[in-house]
Design a protein around this motif. Sequence first.
Motif, PDB file in Angstrom:
ATOM      1  N   GLY A  22      -0.982   8.620  10.900  1.00 23.98           N
ATOM      2  CA  GLY A  22      -1.033   7.163  11.081  1.00 23.98           C
ATOM      3  C   GLY A  22       0.373   6.610  11.160  1.00 23.98           C
ATOM      4  N   ARG A  23       0.605   5.684  12.093  1.00 19.27           N
ATOM      5  CA  ARG A  23       1.960   5.131  12.283  1.00 19.27           C
ATOM      6  C   ARG A  23       1.932   3.602  12.320  1.00 19.27           C
ATOM      7  N   SER A  24       1.011   2.995  11.553  1.00 18.12           N
ATOM      8  CA  SER A  24       0.955   1.530  11.558  1.00 18.12           C
ATOM      9  C   SER A  24       2.167   0.958  10.824  1.00 18.12           C
ATOM     10  N   HIS A  39      -0.077  10.840  14.987  1.00 16.16           N
ATOM     11  CA  HIS A  39      -0.831   9.684  15.488  1.00 16.16           C
ATOM     12  C   HIS A  39      -1.839  10.166  16.508  1.00 16.16           C
ATOM     13  N   SER A  40      -2.447   9.233  17.231  1.00 13.34           N
ATOM     14  CA  SER A  40      -3.557   9.627  18.103  1.00 13.34           C
ATOM     15  C   SER A  40      -3.100  10.492  19.284  1.00 13.34           C
ATOM     16  N   THR A  88      -2.596  -1.294  -4.523  1.00 15.53           N
ATOM     17  CA  THR A  88      -2.052  -2.296  -3.603  1.00 15.53           C
ATOM     18  C   THR A  88      -1.792  -3.623  -4.325  1.00 15.53           C
ATOM     19  N   VAL A 125      -5.341   7.128   2.062  1.00 14.05           N
ATOM     20  CA  VAL A 125      -5.206   5.667   2.094  1.00 14.05           C
ATOM     21  C   VAL A 125      -6.456   5.016   2.699  1.00 14.05           C
ATOM     22  N   GLY A 126      -7.221   5.793   3.420  1.00 14.65           N
ATOM     23  CA  GLY A 126      -8.348   5.243   4.188  1.00 14.65           C
ATOM     24  C   GLY A 126      -9.413   4.553   3.335  1.00 14.65           C
ATOM     25  N   ILE A 127      -9.935   3.474   3.882  1.00 13.75           N
ATOM     26  CA  ILE A 127     -11.087   2.797   3.270  1.00 13.75           C
ATOM     27  C   ILE A 127     -12.065   2.544   4.411  1.00 13.75           C
ATOM     28  N   ASN A 128     -13.153   3.287   4.425  1.00 17.58           N
ATOM     29  CA  ASN A 128     -14.123   3.150   5.519  1.00 17.58           C
ATOM     30  C   ASN A 128     -15.520   2.969   4.949  1.00 17.58           C
ATOM     31  N   VAL A 171       1.164   0.752   6.935  1.00 21.94           N
ATOM     32  CA  VAL A 171       1.058   1.946   6.080  1.00 21.94           C
ATOM     33  C   VAL A 171       1.939   3.112   6.579  1.00 21.94           C
ATOM     34  N   THR A 202       0.825  -1.220   0.000  1.00 23.65           N
ATOM     35  CA  THR A 202       0.000   0.000   0.000  1.00 23.65           C
ATOM     36  C   THR A 202       0.857   1.267   0.000  1.00 23.65           C
ATOM     37  N   ALA A 245      -3.730   7.927   6.763  1.00 17.83           N
ATOM     38  CA  ALA A 245      -3.834   6.473   6.975  1.00 17.83           C
ATOM     39  C   ALA A 245      -4.293   6.256   8.416  1.00 17.83           C
ATOM     40  N   ILE A 246      -5.532   6.612   8.656  1.00 18.47           N
ATOM     41  CA  ILE A 246      -6.044   6.728  10.022  1.00 18.47           C
ATOM     42  C   ILE A 246      -7.109   5.672  10.323  1.00 18.47           C
ATOM     43  N   GLY A 247      -7.991   5.451   9.346  1.00 18.64           N
ATOM     44  CA  GLY A 247      -9.111   4.555   9.599  1.00 18.64           C
ATOM     45  C   GLY A 247     -10.282   5.274  10.264  1.00 18.64           C
ATOM     46  N   ARG A 248     -10.378   6.593  10.060  1.00 17.04           N
ATOM     47  CA  ARG A 248     -11.507   7.395  10.598  1.00 17.04           C
ATOM     48  C   ARG A 248     -12.158   8.121   9.427  1.00 17.04           C
TER      49      ARG A 248
HETATM   50  P1  NDP Z   1      -4.305   1.285  11.963  1.00 17.84           P
HETATM   51  O1  NDP Z   1      -5.594   1.254  12.727  1.00 17.84           O
HETATM   52  O2  NDP Z   1      -3.331   0.188  12.152  1.00 17.84           O
HETATM   53  O3  NDP Z   1      -3.564   2.663  12.255  1.00 17.84           O
HETATM   54  C1  NDP Z   1      -4.259   3.863  12.324  1.00 17.84           C
HETATM   55  C2  NDP Z   1      -3.322   4.966  12.740  1.00 17.84           C
HETATM   56  O4  NDP Z   1      -4.080   6.177  12.824  1.00 17.84           O
HETATM   57  C3  NDP Z   1      -2.684   4.745  14.113  1.00 17.84           C
HETATM   58  O5  NDP Z   1      -1.315   5.072  14.060  1.00 17.84           O
HETATM   59  C4  NDP Z   1      -3.442   5.690  15.014  1.00 17.84           C
HETATM   60  O6  NDP Z   1      -2.691   6.247  16.065  1.00 17.84           O
HETATM   61  C5  NDP Z   1      -3.822   6.803  14.053  1.00 17.84           C
HETATM   62  N1  NDP Z   1      -5.017   7.494  14.533  1.00 17.84           N
HETATM   63  C6  NDP Z   1      -6.210   6.955  14.887  1.00 17.84           C
HETATM   64  N2  NDP Z   1      -7.060   7.915  15.290  1.00 17.84           N
HETATM   65  C7  NDP Z   1      -6.382   9.083  15.202  1.00 17.84           C
HETATM   66  C8  NDP Z   1      -6.714  10.422  15.491  1.00 17.84           C
HETATM   67  N3  NDP Z   1      -7.922  10.769  15.966  1.00 17.84           N
HETATM   68  N4  NDP Z   1      -5.777  11.369  15.278  1.00 17.84           N
HETATM   69  C9  NDP Z   1      -4.547  11.053  14.812  1.00 17.84           C
HETATM   70  N5  NDP Z   1      -4.183   9.787  14.522  1.00 17.84           N
HETATM   71  C10 NDP Z   1      -5.084   8.818  14.703  1.00 17.84           C
HETATM   72  O7  NDP Z   1      -4.742   1.412  10.432  1.00 17.84           O
HETATM   73  P2  NDP Z   1      -3.943   1.049   9.075  1.00 17.84           P
HETATM   74  O8  NDP Z   1      -2.690   1.816   8.989  1.00 17.84           O
HETATM   75  O9  NDP Z   1      -3.909  -0.412   8.891  1.00 17.84           O
HETATM   76  O10 NDP Z   1      -4.994   1.603   8.019  1.00 17.84           O
HETATM   77  C11 NDP Z   1      -5.315   2.985   7.939  1.00 17.84           C
HETATM   78  C12 NDP Z   1      -6.422   3.169   6.925  1.00 17.84           C
HETATM   79  O11 NDP Z   1      -5.967   2.725   5.659  1.00 17.84           O
HETATM   80  C13 NDP Z   1      -7.686   2.353   7.200  1.00 17.84           C
HETATM   81  O12 NDP Z   1      -8.796   3.115   6.757  1.00 17.84           O
HETATM   82  C14 NDP Z   1      -7.527   1.134   6.329  1.00 17.84           C
HETATM   83  O13 NDP Z   1      -8.777   0.596   5.938  1.00 17.84           O
HETATM   84  C15 NDP Z   1      -6.833   1.722   5.139  1.00 17.84           C
HETATM   85  N6  NDP Z   1      -6.001   0.760   4.405  1.00 17.84           N
HETATM   86  C16 NDP Z   1      -6.120   0.757   3.051  1.00 17.84           C
HETATM   87  C17 NDP Z   1      -5.378  -0.094   2.290  1.00 17.84           C
HETATM   88  C18 NDP Z   1      -5.489  -0.016   0.805  1.00 17.84           C
HETATM   89  O14 NDP Z   1      -5.261  -0.991   0.110  1.00 17.84           O
HETATM   90  N7  NDP Z   1      -5.802   1.130   0.236  1.00 17.84           N
HETATM   91  C19 NDP Z   1      -4.479  -1.085   2.882  1.00 17.84           C
HETATM   92  C20 NDP Z   1      -4.327  -0.922   4.320  1.00 17.84           C
HETATM   93  C21 NDP Z   1      -5.097  -0.039   5.041  1.00 17.84           C
HETATM   94  P3  NDP Z   1      -2.103   5.350  17.285  1.00 17.84           P
HETATM   95  O15 NDP Z   1      -0.937   4.594  16.704  1.00 17.84           O
HETATM   96  O16 NDP Z   1      -1.691   6.356  18.287  1.00 17.84           O
HETATM   97  O17 NDP Z   1      -3.217   4.453  17.715  1.00 17.84           O
END
Ligand code: NDP
Length: 317
Positions: free
Chosen positions: A188-190, A216-217, A299, A256-259, A193, A164, A235-238
């Motif tokens: 995002g710090r996963s 990050h959060s 991807t 990057v998000g998919i919600n 991604v 990704t 890349a947050i997931g929100r």
């Molecule tokens: P994760 O849940 O593993 O990571 C999310 C990150 O966002 C974490 O680092 C988290 O912080 C941070 N975060 C969450 N809430 C907040 C906030 N309110 N403010 C700031 N930072 C925040 O998700 P992924 O990295 O796996 O995926 C991210 C998004 O990308 C998702 O929507 C997923 O569906 C999408 N995705 C898309 C793909 C594609 O093929 N296009 C492939 C993989 C993912 P903290 O570390 O502090 O918790």
Amino acid sequence: MHAEAQTQTASGSAASAGSDSTHGAQLIDGTAIGRLVRRDVAEEVERLKALGITPGLSVVLVGDDPASAVYVRSKGKACEEAGMRGETIRLPADTSEDALLAQVDRLNADPNVHGILVQMPLPRHMAADKVIRRMRPEKDVDGFHPVNVGKLSIGERDGFVPCTPAGAIELLVRSGVDTRGKDAVIVGRSNIVGKPMAALLMQDAPGGNATVTVCHSRTANLAGHIRRADIVVAAIGRPEMITGDMIKPGAVVIDVGINRVNDASVPKGYRIVGDVHFASARDVASLITPVPGGVGPMTIAMLMKNTVRAAAQIAGV
Ligand code: NDP
């Protein structure tokens, strides 16, 4: 940034697809760019086949998670289209961890298998990190093995980068975005991604040489960080968390998000949105990826690219 990105993309075809002067930013068309990557992959497959090597990807799916089943099917289809050998190994949800590890050992040893992908998430009784570490790094086309993570970190180019973030960089490069010296903010710090995206944007290579901030959060003043970014990667997931008022005029936005959000007005009852509020962001950005149709299609394209490279590297050709 604005003018520069637009001039450069005018010649870059795929990025300007869908542009419309009345709606602000140009769209970065991931479907079109993904197709270009897949075309290059198919050419490389032909070259390897002429040398007697048919690149092969084996995907292991444990259990019956419906979303994973969809991803796995599309990976198989993409292999077929590229002329590669694609195999899906389906194991029941109650498979033991040892049995899965034995399967990985078999794939590691099979000379017809160049790429191995164990679809995540795994059932709870299995340790994903143990499974990932069991793979031969040379066949870890997902780029999650610590050896590949380390190679990315130190800039060794023969490792594999997670698909990704690799796809997101490919979008920037093929859209003519000059990342050198730009301020890039990743939210995002996963490990999948955010972190590899940071490593890619900062490395001394095409699509890199940016000055990178990772949020990050626990980040204080998130909007303040985003507001000074030339390149924003969400890349947050929100759903739709980053709105247009947080974006610097002319910035490039990679969502990057998919919600999935409920929407009673459509027959399916839901729609897919990114982590960026598209309509408001499009008004201020210079380039933006739509969701769906932006990073998503990249991807699998990058997975194919990693697999053909694995085949070439293993064979030494
Ligand atoms: P994760 O849940 O593993 O990571 C999310 C990150 O966002 C974490 O680092 C988290 O912080 C941070 N975060 C969450 N809430 C907040 C906030 N309110 N403010 C700031 N930072 C925040 O998700 P992924 O990295 O796996 O995926 C991210 C998004 O990308 C998702 O929507 C997923 O569906 C999408 N995705 C898309 C793909 C594609 O093929 N296009 C492939 C993989 C993912 P903290 O570390 O502090 O918790």
